[in-house]
Write a protein that holds these residues in place. Structure first.
Motif, PDB file in Angstrom:
ATOM      1  N   ARG A   1      31.803  20.843  72.742  1.00 35.50           N
ATOM      2  CA  ARG A   1      32.822  20.836  71.685  1.00 35.50           C
ATOM      3  C   ARG A   1      33.712  19.620  71.889  1.00 35.50           C
ATOM      4  NH1 ARG A   1      34.521  25.616  69.219  1.00 35.50           N
ATOM      5  NH2 ARG A   1      35.068  24.141  67.595  1.00 35.50           N
ATOM      6  N   LEU A   2      34.176  19.052  70.802  1.00 33.97           N
ATOM      7  CA  LEU A   2      35.132  17.946  70.846  1.00 33.97           C
ATOM      8  C   LEU A   2      36.450  18.426  70.253  1.00 33.97           C
ATOM      9  CD1 LEU A   2      33.414  14.600  69.773  1.00 33.97           C
ATOM     10  CD2 LEU A   2      34.834  14.982  71.786  1.00 33.97           C
ATOM     11  N   LEU A   3      37.488  18.358  71.046  1.00 34.13           N
ATOM     12  CA  LEU A   3      38.838  18.696  70.615  1.00 34.13           C
ATOM     13  C   LEU A   3      39.602  17.391  70.484  1.00 34.13           C
ATOM     14  CD1 LEU A   3      41.015  20.878  70.113  1.00 34.13           C
ATOM     15  CD2 LEU A   3      41.426  20.874  72.587  1.00 34.13           C
ATOM     16  N   ALA A   4      40.287  17.223  69.355  1.00 42.37           N
ATOM     17  CA  ALA A   4      40.997  15.961  69.122  1.00 42.37           C
ATOM     18  C   ALA A   4      42.468  16.221  68.847  1.00 42.37           C
ATOM     19  CB  ALA A   4      40.375  15.213  67.946  1.00 42.37           C
ATOM     20  N   LEU A   5      43.276  15.284  69.281  1.00 40.97           N
ATOM     21  CA  LEU A   5      44.698  15.260  68.987  1.00 40.97           C
ATOM     22  C   LEU A   5      44.877  14.245  67.864  1.00 40.97           C
ATOM     23  CD1 LEU A   5      47.502  16.237  69.895  1.00 40.97           C
ATOM     24  CD2 LEU A   5      47.535  14.324  71.497  1.00 40.97           C
ATOM     25  N   TRP A   6      45.361  14.699  66.722  1.00 39.19           N
ATOM     26  CA  TRP A   6      45.437  13.869  65.517  1.00 39.19           C
ATOM     27  C   TRP A   6      46.882  13.573  65.129  1.00 39.19           C
ATOM     28  CZ3 TRP A   6      41.018  12.246  62.987  1.00 39.19           C
ATOM     29  CH2 TRP A   6      39.828  12.890  63.333  1.00 39.19           C
ATOM     30  N   LYS A   7      47.095  12.370  64.658  1.00 42.65           N
ATOM     31  CA  LYS A   7      48.312  11.993  63.941  1.00 42.65           C
ATOM     32  C   LYS A   7      47.836  11.622  62.543  1.00 42.65           C
ATOM     33  CE  LYS A   7      51.191   8.106  63.523  1.00 42.65           C
ATOM     34  NZ  LYS A   7      51.559   6.829  64.113  1.00 42.65           N
ATOM     35  N   GLY A   8      47.981  12.533  61.611  1.00 44.66           N
ATOM     36  CA  GLY A   8      47.428  12.326  60.274  1.00 44.66           C
ATOM     37  C   GLY A   8      45.921  12.276  60.355  1.00 44.66           C
ATOM     38  N   THR A   9      45.341  11.171  59.913  1.00 49.24           N
ATOM     39  CA  THR A   9      43.883  11.012  59.954  1.00 49.24           C
ATOM     40  C   THR A   9      43.423  10.184  61.149  1.00 49.24           C
ATOM     41  OG1 THR A   9      44.003   9.038  58.549  1.00 49.24           O
ATOM     42  CG2 THR A   9      43.708  11.174  57.433  1.00 49.24           C
ATOM     43  N   GLN A  10      44.359   9.872  62.045  1.00 47.04           N
ATOM     44  CA  GLN A  10      44.049   9.031  63.201  1.00 47.04           C
ATOM     45  C   GLN A  10      43.964   9.869  64.477  1.00 47.04           C
ATOM     46  OE1 GLN A  10      43.455   5.699  63.108  1.00 47.04           O
ATOM     47  NE2 GLN A  10      42.974   5.796  65.278  1.00 47.04           N
ATOM     48  N   PRO A  11      42.801   9.880  65.158  1.00 44.78           N
ATOM     49  CA  PRO A  11      42.732  10.590  66.435  1.00 44.78           C
ATOM     50  C   PRO A  11      43.420   9.775  67.532  1.00 44.78           C
ATOM     51  CG  PRO A  11      40.625   9.573  65.954  1.00 44.78           C
ATOM     52  CD  PRO A  11      41.515   9.306  64.772  1.00 44.78           C
ATOM     53  N   LEU A  12      44.308  10.437  68.282  1.00 45.84           N
ATOM     54  CA  LEU A  12      45.016   9.798  69.390  1.00 45.84           C
ATOM     55  C   LEU A  12      44.379  10.127  70.729  1.00 45.84           C
ATOM     56  CD1 LEU A  12      48.710  10.608  68.423  1.00 45.84           C
ATOM     57  CD2 LEU A  12      47.377   8.576  67.831  1.00 45.84           C
ATOM     58  N   GLY A  13      43.684  11.256  70.788  1.00 49.65           N
ATOM     59  CA  GLY A  13      43.070  11.693  72.029  1.00 49.65           C
ATOM     60  C   GLY A  13      41.877  12.582  71.754  1.00 49.65           C
ATOM     61  N   LEU A  14      40.931  12.582  72.685  1.00 48.32           N
ATOM     62  CA  LEU A  14      39.723  13.401  72.572  1.00 48.32           C
ATOM     63  C   LEU A  14      39.439  14.089  73.896  1.00 48.32           C
ATOM     64  CD1 LEU A  14      37.283  10.863  70.865  1.00 48.32           C
ATOM     65  CD2 LEU A  14      38.324  12.865  69.788  1.00 48.32           C
ATOM     66  N   ALA A  15      38.949  15.312  73.792  1.00 49.54           N
ATOM     67  CA  ALA A  15      38.477  16.040  74.969  1.00 49.54           C
ATOM     68  C   ALA A  15      37.157  16.688  74.586  1.00 49.54           C
ATOM     69  CB  ALA A  15      39.488  17.098  75.400  1.00 49.54           C
ATOM     70  N   GLY A  16      36.087  16.283  75.250  1.00 49.72           N
ATOM     71  CA  GLY A  16      34.777  16.886  75.044  1.00 49.72           C
ATOM     72  C   GLY A  16      34.485  17.815  76.208  1.00 49.72           C
ATOM     73  N   PHE A  17      34.080  19.050  75.909  1.00 47.03           N
ATOM     74  CA  PHE A  17      33.867  20.022  76.977  1.00 47.03           C
ATOM     75  C   PHE A  17      32.788  21.022  76.592  1.00 47.03           C
ATOM     76  CE2 PHE A  17      36.747  22.143  74.149  1.00 47.03           C
ATOM     77  CZ  PHE A  17      36.414  23.492  74.222  1.00 47.03           C
ATOM     78  N   ARG A  18      32.367  21.800  77.576  1.00 50.07           N
ATOM     79  CA  ARG A  18      31.409  22.880  77.355  1.00 50.07           C
ATOM     80  C   ARG A  18      31.656  23.969  78.393  1.00 50.07           C
ATOM     81  NH1 ARG A  18      26.380  19.716  77.267  1.00 50.07           N
ATOM     82  NH2 ARG A  18      27.673  17.884  77.314  1.00 50.07           N
ATOM     83  N   VAL A  19      31.280  25.194  78.044  1.00 49.09           N
ATOM     84  CA  VAL A  19      31.351  26.302  78.990  1.00 49.09           C
ATOM     85  C   VAL A  19      30.050  26.327  79.769  1.00 49.09           C
ATOM     86  CG1 VAL A  19      31.499  28.818  79.256  1.00 49.09           C
ATOM     87  CG2 VAL A  19      32.893  27.651  77.521  1.00 49.09           C
ATOM     88  N   GLN A  20      30.160  26.468  81.081  1.00 52.61           N
ATOM     89  CA  GLN A  20      28.996  26.555  81.949  1.00 52.61           C
ATOM     90  C   GLN A  20      29.172  27.723  82.904  1.00 52.61           C
ATOM     91  OE1 GLN A  20      28.606  22.676  83.809  1.00 52.61           O
ATOM     92  NE2 GLN A  20      27.600  21.841  82.022  1.00 52.61           N
ATOM     93  N   ASP A  21      28.084  28.057  83.566  1.00 59.19           N
ATOM     94  CA  ASP A  21      28.108  29.153  84.525  1.00 59.19           C
ATOM     95  C   ASP A  21      27.134  28.791  85.637  1.00 59.19           C
ATOM     96  OD1 ASP A  21      27.818  31.706  85.833  1.00 59.19           O
ATOM     97  OD2 ASP A  21      28.526  32.631  83.983  1.00 59.19           O
ATOM     98  N   ASN A  22      27.591  28.873  86.884  1.00 57.30           N
ATOM     99  CA  ASN A  22      26.684  28.640  88.005  1.00 57.30           C
ATOM    100  C   ASN A  22      27.111  29.472  89.210  1.00 57.30           C
ATOM    101  OD1 ASN A  22      28.657  27.132  89.444  1.00 57.30           O
ATOM    102  ND2 ASN A  22      27.898  25.193  88.635  1.00 57.30           N
TER     103      ASN A  22
END
Length: 157
Positions: free
Chosen positions: A61-82
Motif C-alpha cells: 500500500r502507498l500512503l501519501a501526505l498531500w497538500k492539495g494535489t501535490q504529494p509531500l511525502g510517501l510511505a509504502g508498506f505491507r503486512v507480513q508475518d514470519n
C-alpha cells in the motif's frame, strides 16, 4: 485510521495537509517525481506504476501526505508475518519531498504507519535503512525505532 487534515508548514507557508492512500493510477503517476527522490533507479513514471500494480498483488500500500494535489511525502508498506517477528508492518519506502524535510511531515507519516500497524493487528513496525543514511537513522531513532539487526544481501549471478 488515517488522521484528519492538519495545518502544517512547508517552504515557509501554512497549508492544510491530508493523508490518504494511493489507490488509483493517476495518484501514483502524480507521486512519481517524489518517489524518484528515494528510488532514482525508477526510470519512468510508467515503470513506477507497473511496479506499484505488481506489488499491490502482494499487499503493498502507498500512503501519501498531500497538500492539495501535490504529494509531500510517501510511505509504502505491507503486512507480513514470519517466525521471527510474528505479524508486522514492513515499510518498503519512506520519503518526504526534499523541500519539506525537517518540518514534521516524516513524523506525521510515521505516526500514521504506527496507528495503521496497530489497527491491522501487528505487534511491530520494521524497515531497512542504508548503512550510509545517517540522517535517516537519526530520524528513525527519534521516532522510537531501534537498530536491532543488520540486513545482508547479495546479487545473484
Amino acid at each position: 485510521m488515517i488522521p484528519p487534515e492538519r495545518e502544517q508548514h512547508c517552504s515557509g507557508q501554512v497549508s492544510t495537509v491530508a493523508l490518504r492512500y494511493l489507490d488509483h493510477e493517476d495518484d501514483v503517476l502524480a507521486s512519481y517525481t517524489l518517489m524518484r527522490q528515494l528510488r532514482p533507479q525508477l526510470d519512468s513514471a510508467q515503470a513506477f506504476v507497473q511496479r506499484w500494480q505488481h506489488q499491490r498483488t502482494q499487499g503493498y500500500r502507498l500512503l501519501a501526505l498531500w497538500k492539495g494535489t501535490q504529494p509531500l511525502g510517501l510511505a509504502g508498506f505491507r503486512v507480513q508475518d514470519n517466525l521471527v517477528h510474528g505479524r508486522f508492518v514492513y515499510v518498503d519506502d519512506l520519503v518526504i519531498d526534499a523541500s519539506c524535510r525537517s518540518q514534521g511531515f516524516g513524523r506525521m507519516l510515521m505516526d500514521a504507519l504506527k496507528a495503521e500497524a496497530k489497527a491491522l493487528g501487528c505487534s511491530k513496525l520494521l524497515l531497512d535503512a542504508a548503512m550510509g543514511n545517517a540522517l535517516g537513522h537519526r530520524f528513525y531513532y527519534r521516532q522510537g525505532l531501534l537498530a536491532t539487526a543488520l540486513h545482508f544481501s547479495m546479487m545473484l549471478p
